[in-house]
Design an enzyme around this catalytic site. Structure first.
Site, PDB file in Angstrom:
ATOM      1  N   LYS A   1      74.735 -27.632 -11.674  1.00  0.00           N
ATOM      2  CA  LYS A   1      75.025 -28.751 -12.627  1.00  0.00           C
ATOM      3  C   LYS A   1      75.358 -30.003 -11.869  1.00  0.00           C
ATOM      4  CE  LYS A   1      76.884 -24.800 -14.747  1.00  0.00           C
ATOM      5  NZ  LYS A   1      75.747 -24.302 -15.639  1.00  0.00           N
TER       6      LYS A   1
ATOM      7  N   ASP B   1      96.817 -22.883  -2.403  1.00  0.00           N
ATOM      8  CA  ASP B   1      97.715 -23.716  -1.901  1.00  0.00           C
ATOM      9  C   ASP B   1      98.123 -24.970  -2.415  1.00  0.00           C
ATOM     10  OD1 ASP B   1      98.808 -21.448  -0.643  1.00  0.00           O
ATOM     11  OD2 ASP B   1      98.200 -21.992   1.478  1.00  0.00           O
TER      12      ASP B   1
ATOM     13  N   HIS C   1      70.994 -22.834 -11.183  1.00  0.00           N
ATOM     14  CA  HIS C   1      71.976 -22.977 -12.145  1.00  0.00           C
ATOM     15  C   HIS C   1      72.996 -24.344 -11.776  1.00  0.00           C
ATOM     16  CE1 HIS C   1      75.718 -21.103 -13.895  1.00  0.00           C
ATOM     17  NE2 HIS C   1      75.076 -21.171 -14.804  1.00  0.00           N
TER      18      HIS C   1
ATOM     19  N   HIS D   1      84.678 -22.303 -19.936  1.00  0.00           N
ATOM     20  CA  HIS D   1      83.323 -22.109 -19.089  1.00  0.00           C
ATOM     21  C   HIS D   1      83.552 -22.752 -17.773  1.00  0.00           C
ATOM     22  CE1 HIS D   1      79.006 -23.166 -18.077  1.00  0.00           C
ATOM     23  NE2 HIS D   1      79.112 -21.620 -18.373  1.00  0.00           N
TER      24      HIS D   1
ATOM     25  N   ASP E   1      72.076 -44.194 -10.238  1.00  0.00           N
ATOM     26  CA  ASP E   1      71.509 -45.042  -9.016  1.00  0.00           C
ATOM     27  C   ASP E   1      72.229 -44.687  -7.738  1.00  0.00           C
ATOM     28  OD1 ASP E   1      70.846 -46.734 -10.984  1.00  0.00           O
ATOM     29  OD2 ASP E   1      72.468 -47.892 -11.438  1.00  0.00           O
TER      30      ASP E   1
ATOM     31  N   LYS F   1      85.070 -23.034 -13.764  1.00  0.00           N
ATOM     32  CA  LYS F   1      85.090 -22.365 -12.385  1.00  0.00           C
ATOM     33  C   LYS F   1      85.886 -23.152 -11.514  1.00  0.00           C
ATOM     34  CE  LYS F   1      80.239 -21.514 -14.146  1.00  0.00           C
ATOM     35  NZ  LYS F   1      80.534 -22.080 -15.599  1.00  0.00           N
TER      36      LYS F   1
END
Length: 480
Positions: free
Chosen positions: A400, A232, A398, A225, A405, A227
């Site tokens: 995440k 370079d 979407h 999952h 704190d 991404k």
């Protein structure tokens, strides 16, 4: 009684006995090396529908990794040993002092994911969907040595056409382009994507391939999952956004958050890519061009924490739960899917009872009906503990991220659900920096300004049919 009736009678008895045999055998098999919640979900399915449950269990329910995968993962440290040895001795790789009282967070993340905190990084928060693609294209067009893309979902559509074209231009300049895509996540478009990329000279591989003749990869539920885009070994993009149009699901528009990174932490993301590449190709990416000398580009201490079924324990879940218990003032969670396991639910409730200001930011509407129903079943418990639940109105959020704190921020690919904790290969970036954490909290405040905050009394008054659907879906939450 005729012959046909006799045969039908015996077949009925055989079927009935076979169902009870499945129930009794699986009662001993299912709980092995599985959490009580997951075992309960599987046994419930098997007791109601034994043959269907058995078939699904064989396909996606076994508690162990396929042996070839285990053996391949065991070879990774040796295959990339020279890279680790060279980089950890480099003068630009140093471990910063973390916030007082929070030194343990870097140590814990390193023990779990085997990557230390690297200082000297710069990070840019990006939230405009099209602008993220445009910036990625610009960086690919400037690539001199290699471009690496690792994505759960990569579809050849109008939104990603500029990215694919940029890869083609890069190959023409002599830049090596490697692409990893999840076999199931991108399945609907692989028949178009792979030939197109291959024709351009891009090296493309499916991660965790599934299919009738791929016997070494039998776990359909184990997915990659992640991404990640790396240019370079100097620039990286990571976060929630896949390589697909924002409206690829009918009736839903996705809103994302991505970090563009420079500095030594890019090499940690490169290491994750190299590990996945080795697992799928048996080829070790270890040259100095792939892992160049790290450059100091900023002041932010960051470390990558990889997780997934290739690790012996649930890295992301363990770390996040520990952070929630350590929170003193505030916890803010932004996630598209919230299906917590029992330890995480208890950690959040306990934090709120201790006086910590706990916020959950999720979308009002979901993109998966069953998941949305299961998610909603937890809101009452959260609200009763004093946790503030905010439902995002503008689009399907979407993103995440999690802030603890004023000191620690997490950004990555992991959802707050059992699938991300147990079944998916994921990663998060642990950001040990008050300034960057403050910028992430500003984004979360923006989200909340576009939310409808739930009221406990009103939530209790929702129709019974909705409550029933939500709690029935919750029974299946360990399987989602």
């Amino acid at each position: 009684m005729g012959f046909v009736q006799i045969v039908s009678h015996w077949l009925a008895w055989v079927f009935l006995l076979s169902e009870w045999a499945i129930r009794l055998v699986m009662l001993a098999v299912v709980p092995f090396r599985r959490t009580p919640a997951a075992a309960k979900g599987w046994l419930l399915l098997i007791f109601f529908e034994p043959w269907i449950g058995l078939l699904l269990y064989v396909l996606i329910g076994r508690a162990t990794m396929p042996r070839p995968r285990i053996e391949q993962m065991a070879r990774v440290p040796q295959a990339l040993a020279k890279v680790r040895e060279r980089l950890l001795k480099h003068p630009n790789i140093f471990h910063p002092e973390l916030s007082p009282g929070l030194e343990w967070t870097g140590y814990l993340a390193e023990k779990l994911g085997r990557m230390p905190t690297f200082a000297g990084n710069a990070a840019e928060i990006m939230v405009d969907y099209d602008a993220i693609f445009a910036r990625l294209v610009t960086d690919i067009d400037r690539a001199k040595n290699h471009v690496h893309l690792l994505y759960f979902l990569f579809i050849a559509d109008a939104a990603t056409a500029p990215v694919i074209a940029a890869l083609g231009r890069a190959v023409e300049r002599g830049v090596v382009c490697r692409v990893l895509v999840d076999s199931l996540g991108s399945r609907s478009g692989l028949h178009i994507l792979i030939p197109k990329l291959t024709a351009l000279g891009v090296e493309v591989r499916e991660m965790l391939p599934v299919g009738r003749f791929r016997s070494k990869r039998k776990r359909l539920d184990l997915r990659n999952h992640r991404k990640i885009a790396i240019i370079d070994g100097r620039i990286a993009f990571t976060g929630s956004q896949n390589l697909v149009a924002a409206d690829f699901v009918g009736g839903v528009t996705y809103e994302e958050l991505v970090l563009r990174l420079t500095g030594p932490v890019v090499l940690q993301l490169q290491y994750i890519f190299a590990t996945d590449w080795f697992l799928e190709t048996n080829g070790a990416l270890e040259s100095g061009n792939i892992f160049p000398d790290p450059e100091i580009t900023g002041l932010i201490p960051i470390q990558a924490l990889a997780s997934g079924p290739d690790f012996p324990i649930q890295n992301n879940q363990r770390f996040i739960v520990a952070l929630i218990y350590a929170a003193r003032k505030q916890v803010k969670i932004t996630t598209p899917y919230f299906i917590p396991d029992e330890p995480m639910l208890q950690a959040l409730q306990t934090a709120a009872l201790r006086g910590v200001d706990v916020h959950l930011i999720v979308s009002e509407t979901g993109d998966q009906v069953l998941v949305s129903w299961a998610q909603r079943s937890y809101y009452k418990e959260l609200l009763e503990a004093g946790i503030k639940v905010h439902l995002y109105q503008t689009s399907f959020l979407h993103a995440k991220l999690l802030t603890i704190d004023d000191h620690i921020g997490l950004v990555g690919t992991s959802n707050m659900d059992i699938r991300s904790f147990v079944l998916n290969a994921e990663h998060i970036l642990v950001i040990h920096d008050p300034g960057m954490t403050g910028r992430l909290k500003t984004e979360q405040s923006r989200y909340i300004s576009n939310c409808r905050s739930l009221d406990l009394q009103q939530w209790r008054q929702r129709p019974f049919r909705l409550k029933l659907a939500e709690h029935l879906a919750r029974l299946a939450s360990p399987l989602l």
